[in-house]
Design an enzyme around this catalytic site. Structure first.
Site, mmCIF file in Angstrom:
data_model
loop_
_atom_site.group_PDB
_atom_site.id
_atom_site.type_symbol
_atom_site.label_atom_id
_atom_site.label_comp_id
_atom_site.label_asym_id
_atom_site.label_seq_id
_atom_site.Cartn_x
_atom_site.Cartn_y
_atom_site.Cartn_z
ATOM 1 N N PRO A 9 0.990 -1.251 0.047
ATOM 2 C CG PRO A 9 -0.209 -1.040 1.951
ATOM 3 C CD PRO A 9 0.475 -2.200 1.134
ATOM 4 C CG ASN A 10 -0.790 4.396 1.013
ATOM 5 O OD1 ASN A 10 -1.477 4.610 0.656
ATOM 6 N ND2 ASN A 10 -0.609 4.070 2.055
ATOM 7 N NE ARG A 17 3.434 6.553 1.029
ATOM 8 C CZ ARG A 17 4.116 5.370 2.117
ATOM 9 N NH1 ARG A 17 4.624 4.723 1.299
ATOM 10 N NH2 ARG A 17 3.478 5.263 3.101
ATOM 11 C CE1 TYR A 22 8.544 5.325 3.126
ATOM 12 C CE2 TYR A 22 7.084 7.046 2.898
ATOM 13 C CZ TYR A 22 7.673 5.711 3.654
ATOM 14 O OH TYR A 22 6.796 5.464 4.209
ATOM 15 C CG ASN A 74 8.215 -1.994 0.919
ATOM 16 O OD1 ASN A 74 7.700 -1.798 1.885
ATOM 17 N ND2 ASN A 74 8.960 -0.424 0.476
ATOM 18 C CB ALA A 77 1.587 0.528 6.900
ATOM 19 C CG HIS A 80 4.762 -1.717 10.832
ATOM 20 N ND1 HIS A 80 6.174 -1.789 10.779
ATOM 21 C CD2 HIS A 80 4.839 -1.180 9.237
ATOM 22 C CE1 HIS A 80 6.958 -1.074 9.582
ATOM 23 N NE2 HIS A 80 5.926 -0.240 9.199
ATOM 24 C CD GLU A 98 10.204 -7.002 5.798
ATOM 25 O OE1 GLU A 98 9.731 -7.850 5.870
ATOM 26 O OE2 GLU A 98 10.378 -5.858 6.673
ATOM 27 C CG HIS A 100 11.651 -1.239 4.999
ATOM 28 N ND1 HIS A 100 9.427 -1.471 4.497
ATOM 29 C CD2 HIS A 100 11.557 -3.061 5.613
ATOM 30 C CE1 HIS A 100 8.930 -2.760 5.181
ATOM 31 N NE2 HIS A 100 10.244 -3.724 5.173
ATOM 32 C CB ILE A 101 12.335 2.882 0.776
ATOM 33 C CG1 ILE A 101 11.605 2.040 -0.547
ATOM 34 C CG2 ILE A 101 12.522 4.493 0.168
ATOM 35 C CD1 ILE A 101 10.229 3.328 -1.201
ATOM 36 C CB SER A 102 11.775 5.127 5.465
ATOM 37 O OG SER A 102 11.076 4.029 5.492
ATOM 38 N NE ARG A 107 8.902 7.107 8.873
ATOM 39 C CZ ARG A 107 8.413 6.515 7.814
ATOM 40 N NH1 ARG A 107 8.681 5.189 7.286
ATOM 41 N NH2 ARG A 107 7.841 7.606 7.686
ATOM 42 N NE ARG A 111 6.190 4.937 10.148
ATOM 43 C CZ ARG A 111 5.220 5.246 9.159
ATOM 44 N NH1 ARG A 111 5.453 4.305 8.435
ATOM 45 N NH2 ARG A 111 4.676 5.634 8.925
HETATM 46 C C1 DQA Z 1 7.705 1.517 3.995
HETATM 47 C C2 DQA Z 1 7.960 1.509 5.304
HETATM 48 C C3 DQA Z 1 6.221 1.987 6.376
HETATM 49 O O1 DQA Z 1 6.659 1.620 7.653
HETATM 50 C C4 DQA Z 1 5.265 2.452 5.607
HETATM 51 O O2 DQA Z 1 4.485 2.212 6.166
HETATM 52 C C5 DQA Z 1 5.626 2.082 4.059
HETATM 53 C C6 DQA Z 1 6.596 2.563 2.807
HETATM 54 C C7 DQA Z 1 9.506 1.938 3.112
HETATM 55 O O3 DQA Z 1 9.509 1.551 2.050
HETATM 56 O O4 DQA Z 1 9.981 2.261 4.066
HETATM 57 O O5 DQA Z 1 4.799 2.793 3.249
HETATM 58 O O6 DQA Z 1 7.375 -0.200 3.899
#
Ligand code: DQA
Length: 151
Positions: A9-10, A17, A22, A74, A77, A80, A98, A100-102, A107, A111
């Site tokens: 998602p997202n 965003r 990101y 990835n 959210a 979590h 797995e 994660h960009i961030s 954070r 997370r």
């Molecule tokens: C994320 C980190 C997650 O906590 C967040 O909800 C995302 C992006 C990342 O790629 O850093 O949507 O997965």
């Protein structure tokens, strides 16, 4: 070899965003990066994005029938708290990375927990979009190592 990259998602909202977190490259840019990587390495990289938990689970199950050699995910959210995505990943024995960009550990506390990482082979966090390319390298390495051990 065939690698499936799943974005949750997202992630289709990259470039729109929270750019401070990101980056400013959009989702299309990520897909192009992966396409170029596939061409360079002479492998197949399929990509899938969904904002819906059940669709992500369906795609993971489809990967089993498609006999992919590795999955990069990835889960956004869902990382979590989605035990359902965790269970789907646990069902498949191929290497799973797995991404994660961030840097999720820098954070909010919610997370810091990944319910999906324990059923993955490894995790890459905080390296931006480059993390996806490193995940491709990792799966290729694991794949080659497995072939060597078979011969
Ligand atoms: C994320 C980190 C997650 O906590 C967040 O909800 C995302 C992006 C990342 O790629 O850093 O949507 O997965």
């Amino acid at each position: 070899m065939k690698i499936l990259v799943i974005n949750g998602p997202n992630l289709n909202f990259l470039g729109i965003r929270e750019k401070g977190i990101y980056g400013s490259h959009n989702f299309e840019y990520l897909l192009t990066m992966l396409e170029e990587k596939a061409n360079e390495e002479n492998i197949t990289i399929e990509t899938y994005q969904s904002n819906i938990e059940g669709e992500i689970i369906d795609r993971i199950q489809k990967a089993y029938y498609d006999q992919v050699d590795g999955i990069i995910i990835n889960p956004g959210a869902y990382t979590h708290y989605s035990y359902a995505i965790r269970d789907a990943l646990a069902s498949i024995t191929v290497p799973k990375i797995e991404v994660h960009i961030s840097n999720v550990h820098q954070r909010e506390e919610f997370r810091h927990v990944s319910v999906t990482a324990p059923v993955c082979t490894g995790q890459i966090v905080g390296l931006g979009l480059h993390g996806y390319l490193l995940a491709v390298d990792a799966i290729q390495r694991i794949y080659m190592d497995t072939l060597e051990h078979k011969n």
